[in-house]
Design a protein around this motif. Structure first.
Motif, PDB file in Angstrom:
ATOM      1  N   ASP A  10      -8.066  -1.361  -7.976  1.00  0.00           N
ATOM      2  CA  ASP A  10      -7.106  -1.751  -8.330  1.00  0.00           C
ATOM      3  C   ASP A  10      -6.587  -1.702  -9.773  1.00  0.00           C
ATOM      4  OD1 ASP A  10      -4.635  -3.605  -8.763  1.00  0.00           O
ATOM      5  OD2 ASP A  10      -4.649  -4.657  -7.134  1.00  0.00           O
ATOM      6  N   PHE A  15      -5.519  -8.034 -12.448  1.00  0.00           N
ATOM      7  CA  PHE A  15      -5.895  -8.784 -10.730  1.00  0.00           C
ATOM      8  C   PHE A  15      -6.810  -8.558 -10.375  1.00  0.00           C
ATOM      9  CE2 PHE A  15      -6.266  -7.769  -7.055  1.00  0.00           C
ATOM     10  CZ  PHE A  15      -5.665  -7.966  -6.376  1.00  0.00           C
ATOM     11  N   ASP A  58      -6.889  -1.710  -3.428  1.00  0.00           N
ATOM     12  CA  ASP A  58      -5.244  -1.896  -2.967  1.00  0.00           C
ATOM     13  C   ASP A  58      -5.162  -0.263  -2.905  1.00  0.00           C
ATOM     14  OD1 ASP A  58      -2.328  -1.896  -3.731  1.00  0.00           O
ATOM     15  OD2 ASP A  58      -2.749  -1.724  -6.152  1.00  0.00           O
ATOM     16  N   VAL A  85      -5.290  -5.168  -0.386  1.00  0.00           N
ATOM     17  CA  VAL A  85      -4.618  -6.494  -0.416  1.00  0.00           C
ATOM     18  C   VAL A  85      -3.431  -5.890  -1.289  1.00  0.00           C
ATOM     19  CG1 VAL A  85      -4.254  -8.138  -2.470  1.00  0.00           C
ATOM     20  CG2 VAL A  85      -6.339  -7.785  -0.722  1.00  0.00           C
ATOM     21  N   GLY A  87       0.183  -5.058  -3.180  1.00  0.00           N
ATOM     22  CA  GLY A  87       1.668  -5.300  -3.477  1.00  0.00           C
ATOM     23  C   GLY A  87       3.249  -4.449  -3.119  1.00  0.00           C
ATOM     24  N   SER A 107      -0.235  -9.239   1.377  1.00  0.00           N
ATOM     25  CA  SER A 107      -0.284  -9.214   0.726  1.00  0.00           C
ATOM     26  C   SER A 107      -1.020  -9.973  -0.682  1.00  0.00           C
ATOM     27  CB  SER A 107       1.254  -9.883   1.340  1.00  0.00           C
ATOM     28  OG  SER A 107       1.757  -9.518  -0.631  1.00  0.00           O
ATOM     29  N   LYS A 108      -0.353  -9.649  -1.687  1.00  0.00           N
ATOM     30  CA  LYS A 108      -0.278  -9.879  -3.076  1.00  0.00           C
ATOM     31  C   LYS A 108      -0.088 -11.115  -3.288  1.00  0.00           C
ATOM     32  CE  LYS A 108      -2.509  -5.917  -5.602  1.00  0.00           C
ATOM     33  NZ  LYS A 108      -2.013  -4.748  -6.921  1.00  0.00           N
ATOM     34  N   ASP A 112      -4.502 -17.657  -2.355  1.00  0.00           N
ATOM     35  CA  ASP A 112      -6.079 -17.390  -2.417  1.00  0.00           C
ATOM     36  C   ASP A 112      -6.199 -17.338  -1.662  1.00  0.00           C
ATOM     37  OD1 ASP A 112      -5.105 -16.152  -4.802  1.00  0.00           O
ATOM     38  OD2 ASP A 112      -5.593 -18.347  -6.500  1.00  0.00           O
ATOM     39  N   GLU A 139      -1.412 -16.933  -8.951  1.00  0.00           N
ATOM     40  CA  GLU A 139      -2.101 -15.828  -8.387  1.00  0.00           C
ATOM     41  C   GLU A 139      -3.421 -15.313  -9.540  1.00  0.00           C
ATOM     42  OE1 GLU A 139      -1.991 -12.719  -7.281  1.00  0.00           O
ATOM     43  OE2 GLU A 139      -1.143 -13.724  -5.247  1.00  0.00           O
ATOM     44  N   ASP A 159       3.301  -4.395 -10.553  1.00  0.00           N
ATOM     45  CA  ASP A 159       3.646  -3.616 -10.078  1.00  0.00           C
ATOM     46  C   ASP A 159       4.442  -2.829  -9.056  1.00  0.00           C
ATOM     47  OD1 ASP A 159       0.339  -4.141  -8.260  1.00  0.00           O
ATOM     48  OD2 ASP A 159       1.206  -5.252  -7.290  1.00  0.00           O
TER      49      ASP A 159
END
Length: 210
Positions: A10, A15, A58, A85, A87, A107-108, A112, A139, A159
């Motif tokens: 990512d 993140f 990502d 994963v 955004g 999706s982010k 969790d 998050e 993002d």
């Protein structure tokens, strides 16, 4: 399995750091590698392929356009489980990735526990402690002065998503996003979303390197 080797790719250091911390709370024995662009990721895959158990990816990282990165990975490293994963959760991207054989595309902004359960199913034989995870956890707790909703807005803001796109992702009004954004700017001591994103990334880099 007593240990696992997970790669998190990512371009946002915060993140990566936050995800490593969440995983270590459940599986402290996990070994991590990380990449912030596709060139770094491809080197890790080439050098460590035999020891890797999972890639958390990502899509929108420097080095590849569109689906080129995930296409290359699923073609050349077909035995490596991949969880995307992103955004930018659009139907076409999701369907393309699933057709390429990734474990899942999430999706982010999802809880969790969704990602942690996928990790458990992909790498570990049990669901140890998964059910104890708070479904509404933010998050990241690296900005404790922000509410869970504000932290989600900050992640999406960093993002590069517009207020309209953030509102659509979080299923709230644009006015609500603007209110959250104003609160974020005040709490972080910045004047605009660009400065907020820079502070987000700088803060994540400091913690990821500590």
């Amino acid at each position: 399995m007593t240990s696992a080797h997970i790669v998190i790719a990512d371009d946002h250091p915060l993140f990566i750091f936050a995800m490593q911390e969440k995983i270590k709370r459940i599986w402290p024995e996990v070994i991590f590698a990380s990449a912030s662009n596709y060139q770094q990721l491809f080197r890790i895959l080439e050098q460590q392929e035999a020891s890797l158990d999972l890639l958390i990816l990502d899509l929108a990282m420097p080095g590849c356009e569109g689906m080129q990165g995930v296409d290359y990975i699923t073609e050349h490293y077909a035995s490596l489980p991949v969880i995307v994963v992103s955004g930018h959760d659009d139907f076409a991207s999701r369907q393309h990735c699933l057709a390429q054989g990734v474990v899942d595309f999430i999706s982010k902004t999802e809880a969790d526990s969704v990602l942690l359960k996928l990790i458990s199913q992909s790498v570990f034989a049990d669901m140890k402690n998964i059910n104890s995870i708070n479904q509404d956890a933010p998050e990241t707790d690296l900005f404790p002065s922000l509410t869970a909703s504000q932290q989600k807005v900050l992640v999406l803001m960093a993002d590069g998503l517009s207020n309209k796109a953030i509102a659509r992702k979080l299923d709230v009004s644009e006015k609500t996003v603007r209110v959250h954004a104003s609160a974020i700017f005040k709490q972080l001591g910045v004047e605009n979303r660009t400065q907020a994103a820079i502070k987000y990334k700088q803060f994540g880099t400091l913690h990821a390197d500590s």
